[in-house]
Design a protein around this motif. Structure first.
Motif, mmCIF file in Angstrom:
data_model
loop_
_atom_site.group_PDB
_atom_site.id
_atom_site.type_symbol
_atom_site.label_atom_id
_atom_site.label_comp_id
_atom_site.label_asym_id
_atom_site.label_seq_id
_atom_site.Cartn_x
_atom_site.Cartn_y
_atom_site.Cartn_z
ATOM 1 N N UNK A 39 0.820 -1.213 0.000
ATOM 2 C CA UNK A 39 0.000 0.000 0.000
ATOM 3 C C UNK A 39 0.857 1.267 0.000
ATOM 4 N N UNK A 40 0.181 2.398 -0.172
ATOM 5 C CA UNK A 40 0.865 3.699 -0.174
ATOM 6 C C UNK A 40 1.409 4.025 1.203
ATOM 7 N N UNK A 41 0.595 3.837 2.213
ATOM 8 C CA UNK A 41 1.006 4.167 3.579
ATOM 9 C C UNK A 41 1.060 2.875 4.377
ATOM 10 N N UNK A 42 2.269 2.485 4.764
ATOM 11 C CA UNK A 42 2.438 1.241 5.514
ATOM 12 C C UNK A 42 3.129 1.535 6.841
ATOM 13 N N UNK A 102 8.523 0.015 7.084
ATOM 14 C CA UNK A 102 9.096 0.046 5.745
ATOM 15 C C UNK A 102 10.406 -0.737 5.695
ATOM 16 N N UNK A 155 -1.100 12.739 -1.628
ATOM 17 C CA UNK A 155 -0.739 11.855 -0.528
ATOM 18 C C UNK A 155 0.718 11.473 -0.770
ATOM 19 N N UNK A 156 1.583 11.873 0.142
ATOM 20 C CA UNK A 156 3.007 11.635 -0.031
ATOM 21 C C UNK A 156 3.431 10.404 0.759
ATOM 22 N N UNK A 157 3.897 9.380 0.016
ATOM 23 C CA UNK A 157 4.285 8.116 0.668
ATOM 24 C C UNK A 157 5.424 8.305 1.636
ATOM 25 N N UNK A 196 4.285 10.154 4.613
ATOM 26 C CA UNK A 196 3.007 9.601 5.064
ATOM 27 C C UNK A 196 2.049 10.720 5.481
ATOM 28 N N UNK A 219 -9.523 2.328 -2.582
ATOM 29 C CA UNK A 219 -9.860 1.641 -1.331
ATOM 30 C C UNK A 219 -10.958 2.344 -0.539
#
Lengths: 343, 379
Positions: free
Chosen positions: A181-184, A187, B106-108, B111, B213
């Motif tokens: 996913x984008x936000x996990x 890492x 949305x910046x990975x 976060x 999602x």
């Protein structure tokens, strides 16, 4: 020894009465994981595979002293389940469920961190420390106890890599799927740090994919802090830009997140990148043979080890492995560098 | 999921952001009618999910209602990067003094949602980002605190000096931030955000991407989905609960797991083939999914062989094998199929597959090479 989970792991399964929850609770228990409790609101007092079920994580922790939780509840309830676990004092939360909104995860992440807990996932296969504990859905039949740490953004691709290692006689300390996913919650860098600190881990396999820049960040981190040999794999070289490749995180956007950039970044810091999962064990053997800075004989050993690689890749008929080869050359240089740094 | 410019502007307007008057139309008649109603020069803008519409001739200025009709006739039905234009936006033209950029993604890495502003907005913003990154100002917002007024104001000062315009831009930034959360966006963008001759700050073009999602709780957004603008096979796959992306090659791929599916495609390319698609059948797949997957792949005439690669974990190989047998019964299979099933219930799967006698690969590399060989013999 291992990373994140071990013999002391006491697991509570959130969503234990569901289809996936009950199946995997049983599987984990059969593997030897200390599954102490399950949670499904409204089903408290019942049992699943001999595991007591509670109405809340709070109750489960109070009665069983569970320290780790795994989440199988449906996506619409999974965010809540993470908050519940953390609020109940759980220090390691593993979320298997996929399809959690990224914006919710942006709020969950700092909440978990501020309370001194760790989240792995969501949308991940979980982790397994062979012979000690399994939390999640990884098939136990493919792992073997040993000294390689595996960390990956993927699920089945991880199995492929683990299986290749096991077949080659290289067991694992811990295999971790961090999710796509984008936000996990956890890492690559968190896992690299854990493997670097784990004395029984001798080598690390890192499996990345297109999207984001986590692999590039990991490469920088490895150069600075990781003394153990690392072998990489990057999925998605054939992926077109702008298309989401299944995982929410696997998308090439605005010219960044390309596989080739990730491979270059890894090669630059001396990490060879396999073109097929099948090549991973040979590359690791090469590094393990040549990468021990304190052994004087390391240099003379290298040619022999290289032959082994050549033999292996000839077996898989992959003669085009230029990225791998140049990676190896650079790897040799980098291990030389490690020597002087260490002293 | 992507939504069109006119839909993004509906979201902006609902959030209280000033957008020019406009409406989506599908006929030249209605375009002319609207231009007459507005009693002002209009822009006629193609609504397709692809960048560079302007440069492709899909965005035009119409001085008169008659011109609007002519331009609408030209643009409707136009092909922009493989997409047919079926909808156009007719909107009042603005007199532009300055063009700025305002976006939230949305910046990975952090976060966090990151707000980006640049006084050098417009069509070349990507070039600005690449060549003069100092002209782009970024702020990562703490999602637990939210965007503070002073933060929005400081960003607005990067765009304007005039106190009234700073106030208006501050307000727009705050409202856009709220909209980002409200619709579960992964990206919201106003480009350009303009100042006009009367000193107003107006959003004249916009883009919003929604997190797939979160669609389950965004019914109004889900309704904005434009199925016409999507690849039909991708729509069918989504309805069959498969993750599918159509590509240009000749080797059809059916794999479980996104990472493994990508790795399989990479190997196809590595050994000299071209993948026809990305297809992930997902976990715990029932036999019907395999049938649907085969159907979708076979609908592509370019496909010369099909490669099935399954590493069973949750997915049980025997389920997939049953699906393959079923597909052979239901479909007229003219292209060769090569299979590799390993992991959970592999032996059972091999027994089941004896019924259809398929070439079998033991490893990932094996099966890929076989699929390429078979494709060569077909062509």
């Amino acid at each position: 020894m291992s990373a994140f989970i071990n013999k002391r792991t006491k697991l509570v399964v959130q969503g234990i009465t569901g289809r996936d929850g009950s199946f995997h609770a049983e599987q984990m228990k059969a593997y030897g994981t200390n599954v102490v409790a399950g949670v499904t609101p409204g089903k408290g007092g019942s049992k699943v595979a001999g595991i007591p079920v509670f109405n809340s994580v709070e109750d489960a922790v109070a009665k069983t002293k569970a320290n780790t939780s795994v989440i199988y509840v449906p996506p619409a309830f999974a965010v809540d389940a993470i908050y519940e676990a953390v609020d109940a004092g759980i220090k390691l939360v593993v979320c298997i469920t996929e399809g959690l909104p990224a914006n919710d995860m942006m709020k969950v992440y700092p909440y978990v961190k501020d309370r001194g807990a760790r989240l792995i996932g969501p949308n991940c296969p979980g982790l397994i420390s062979p012979g000690e504990s399994k939390v999640g859905i990884m098939p136990a039949s493919i792992v073997k106890k040993g000294n390689i740490g595996v960390v990956s953004r993927s699920g089945t691709l991880t199995y492929e890599a683990i299986w290749a290692l096991t077949e080659a006689g290289m067991g694992q300390t811990t295999c971790i799927g961090i999710g796509g996913d984008q936000v996990i919650g956890t890492n690559f860098i968190d896992c690299l740090e854990a493997f670097e600190n784990d004395r029984s881990t001798k080598g690390i396999v890192m499996i990345g994919e297109i999207g984001g820049s986590d692999e590039e960040e990991a490469a920088k981190y490895i150069k600075k802090y990781v003394t153990k040999p690392v072998v990489g794999f990057i999925a998605g070289q054939a992926a077109p830009p702008g298309k989401r490749m299944g995982h929410a995180g696997a998308i090439i956007s605005g010219g960044s997140g390309l596989a080739v950039d990730k491979i270059t970044a890894l090669n630059k810091v001396g990490i060879p990148v396999a073109l097929s999962p099948i090549q991973i064990p040979a590359l690791m053997k090469e590094l393990l043979a040549g990468g021990k800075p304190l052994k004087a004989k390391a240099k003379t050993k290298k040619p022999a080890a290289k032959k082994a690689v050549a033999g292996k890749s000839a077996g898989s008929k992959s003669t085009k492995s230029t990225a791998v080869k140049s990676g190896l050359k650079k790897a040799a240089k980098a291990t030389g560098k490690n020597k002087s740094v260490k002293r | 999921m992507k939504i069109h410019e006119y839909q993004a502007k509906e979201v902006f307007a609902a959030a209280g952001i000033h957008v020019p008057l406009g409406e989506m139309v599908t006929t030249p008649n209605r375009a002319e009618e609207l231009a007459r109603e507005y009693n002002a020069p209009v822009m006629v803008k193609a609504q397709v999910h692809v960048g560079g519409r302007g440069k492709a001739g899909g965005v035009k200025y119409a001085e008169t209602p008659e011109a609007a009709r002519v331009l609408a006739t030209q643009i409707l039905g136009m092909d922009i990067k493989g997409l047919e234009v079926k909808r156009i936006l007719v909107t009042v033209a603005e007199d532009i003094i300055t063009e700025s950029y305002l976006g939230i993604i949305l910046d990975r890495a952090t976060k966090r949602p990151v707000i980006m502003v640049s006084p050098a907005g417009g069509v070349d913003i990507e070039e600005v980002a690449a060549k003069t990154p100092e002209k782009i100002f970024k702020l990562a917002v703490d999602p637990q605190v939210g965007l503070r007024n002073y933060q929005a104001r400081n960003l607005a000062y990067k765009l304007y000096r005039d106190p009234l315009q700073v106030r208006k831009a501050t307000d727009i930034i705050l409202k856009l931030y709220n909209a980002f959360w409200k619709v579960d966006a992964s990206l919201v963008e106003i480009n350009p955000l303009i100042t006009n001759t009367s000193g107003d700050v107006v959003a004249i073009d916009g883009k919003i991407n929604i997190d797939d999602n979160a669609l389950y709780r965004q019914p109004a957004i889900e309704e904005m989905r434009d199925i016409d603008s999507e690849e039909p096979s991708e729509v069918e796959a989504r309805e069959g609960d498969l993750s599918f992306v159509k590509l240009d090659g000749n080797i059809g791929c059916i794999v479980n797991g996104a990472g493994l599916a990508m790795a399989t495609m990479d190997l196809v390319k590595h050994y000299g083939g071209e993948p026809a698609n990305f297809l992930d059948i997902g976990g715990s797949s029932n036999p019907q999914k395999v049938v649907t997957a085969m159907k979708i792949i076979l609908s592509d005439p370019k496909v010369e062989s099909i490669l099935i690669n399954i590493f069973g974990g949750i997915t049980r190989c025997d389920d997939v094998a049953n699906g393959i047998v079923e597909a052979f019964k239901q479909l007229d299979l003219k292209v060769p199929v090569v299979v590799r099933l390993t992991g959970t219930n592999e032996e059972k799967a091999r027994q089941i597959l004896k019924k259809v006698k398929l070439p079998y690969g033991d490893t990932l590399d094996d099966v890929v090479k076989k699929a390429i060989e078979l494709a060569e013999t077909t062509s």
